[in-house]
Structure formats: structure tokens, C-alpha cells
Enzyme design. Sequence first.
Site, PDB file in Angstrom:
ATOM      1  N   ASP A 110     -40.436  -8.295 -12.338  1.00 41.22           N
ATOM      2  CA  ASP A 110     -41.262  -9.481 -12.088  1.00 41.22           C
ATOM      3  C   ASP A 110     -40.896 -10.118 -10.744  1.00 41.22           C
ATOM      4  O   ASP A 110     -41.524 -11.081 -10.311  1.00 41.22           O
ATOM      5  CB  ASP A 110     -41.198 -10.485 -13.251  1.00 41.22           C
ATOM      6  CG  ASP A 110     -39.809 -11.080 -13.440  1.00 41.22           C
ATOM      7  OD1 ASP A 110     -38.852 -10.611 -12.803  1.00 41.22           O
ATOM      8  OD2 ASP A 110     -39.678 -12.029 -14.251  1.00 41.22           O
TER       9      ASP A 110
ATOM     10  N   GLU B 216     -26.727  -8.727 -13.536  1.00 43.84           N
ATOM     11  CA  GLU B 216     -27.132  -9.275 -12.231  1.00 43.84           C
ATOM     12  C   GLU B 216     -26.185 -10.386 -11.780  1.00 43.84           C
ATOM     13  O   GLU B 216     -25.906 -11.335 -12.534  1.00 43.84           O
ATOM     14  CB  GLU B 216     -28.577  -9.809 -12.308  1.00 43.84           C
ATOM     15  CG  GLU B 216     -29.024 -10.419 -10.970  1.00 43.84           C
ATOM     16  CD  GLU B 216     -30.517 -10.624 -10.819  1.00 43.84           C
ATOM     17  OE1 GLU B 216     -31.276 -10.220 -11.712  1.00 43.84           O
ATOM     18  OE2 GLU B 216     -30.906 -11.198  -9.775  1.00 43.84           O
TER      19      GLU B 216
END
Length: 288
Positions: A50, A189
Amino acid sequence: MAEDKNPRVTIPSLRAKKEAGEKITALTAYDFPVARILDEAGIDLLLVGDSLGMVVLGYETTIPVTMDEMIHHTKPVVRAARRALVIGDMPYFSFHLSEEATLANAARFIKEAGAQGVKVEGASPRRLAMIERLIEAEIPVMGHVGLTPQSIHHLGRFKVRGTAFSEAKAIIREAAALEKAGVFAVILESIPQEVAREITERLSVPTIGIGAGPWCDGQILVFHDMVGFDGGYLPKFVKKYADLKTLISTATGAYRDEVRAGAFPDVEHSYHMKPAEARKLRASRRGR
Ligand code: KIV
């Protein structure tokens, strides 16, 4: 039957790579031509992230990205990928309302766009229940912990997570809970490499790091960052392997100057009639 020398990457083959100590290569992709290049270069996993919203569609965050936009960009990536596994990223609010809505949205990635799995950010108890429901419906899920960009309004800004012991332990617990829920891989992440190492050693499913150091089972970067496409701010963990922004600006400037000067198109880049036909055309003009 002859052995396929370049077999498709599958979810079990990613796990086999972890077990064999072979690194998994992953990049984001959002369109056909780039996905084709990445697939041909042997990248194992293409994530239609996204991040599309920020690097392609011009949004400030990933929050506005819609399911329709994600499906629109997943289809060409699937069409391009002959070998790589293609994973679609569930955008914000596509997996928050109800199990039915979550299932219906995830199934669009699989049935309509042709992806082989989906990625879901976060690992709250409710999120884990949704993930279990998807897996029960035969939809493979990749988890995502550490910095989860869809939490931007909670976080205030994109920043490293898990630098303090208590937060590090929470991220480790989340990764373990995702494995227990049945995910086939976990994205880590923006976390310290020590935390990523701990998770990678504890989990039997592969970890794929972005800003999580060298110990992960694989690495992923946002394609546009990796090739210097937009030239804006880059986090510390991004290595720029090319400078496409400069390349494209230079090429565009040269085109602009040549068009203004009448130097483009030249003879080489123009179509021509056969000489006899051209003479007829000129004569017809004189005679009207
Ligand atoms: O959206 C995305 O590109 C991602 C990667 C950063 C892992 O989630």
C-alpha cells in the site's frame, strides 16, 4: 517430464529457503513493466504494497489507499510475474470492520487479481482473529510488525520501533503470535537488528526485513526508493542502487530542448513515403 529449471516461488519454497539458509529477495511492485523486470531478475517475492499510495498515487500516507486501487495495481503485477510470488497488501480499513468484510476484501486479491496471498499489518488480538479466519479460508497471510505505517496517526511520524527493552519484547511477542496464527512469513519493519535477529531465530516461518538489519531470512525495499525514483526523503535503511530521478530528468530536459529547437524528430525518427508517391503528393498540391 523434464525438470523445470526456473520453478515458481511458492509459500512452501520460501520456508525451504529459510531452512536451507538461503536469503529471500523481495521488492514492491505496482505495474506490469517494472514487475516484469523484477521477476526476470529473479526476485522471489513481489509485494504490491500500500506504499503504492505514497510512491505512485501521491498521497501523504498510506491511509487513503482503497481496495479498488490495490486490485487495479495487483492485476498487472500478477500478469507480469512468471516466477515470483505475488502478495497483495490489505489497505487501511479493509480488515477492520468485520470478518465478512475482511474475507471478501482478501478474496478479491486472490480471485479477482490473481495474487497468491495477502499481507496484513499489526498483531492485536482482534487482528490475529481476522488473520486466522483468512487462513482458514485458504488465503495465505503474511504478517507485518515493528513500524506499521497504517498506525501513522497513533505514532505521529514514521520512526524506529523496539529500541527500548519493553517495546522490543512486545514486538517479539507479536511476531510469535502471528506465527501461531498461521502466517507464512512476517515483515519486520524499522526495528533494531538485535530484535530482528531474536525473532528470526525464534520463528520457523521466514522473516523479511525492511530496516531490520542483516539477520532476517530475507529483505524487502520499496522499489521507488531503491532506484531513486522520486529523490525525496529516504530513511536510513534505504540503499539507493540507482538514480532514476536524475536519469529521467536529464532525458526529459534533452527531449524538451530538442523539440524546442526543431531537432526532434529528425529524419531517422520520421516515416517516409516512397519517392514516387511523395512526388505525386507534391504534384497534386500544385495542381490542386
Ligand atoms: O506497503 C509496503 O510497501 C510495505 C513494505 C514497506 C513492506 O508494507
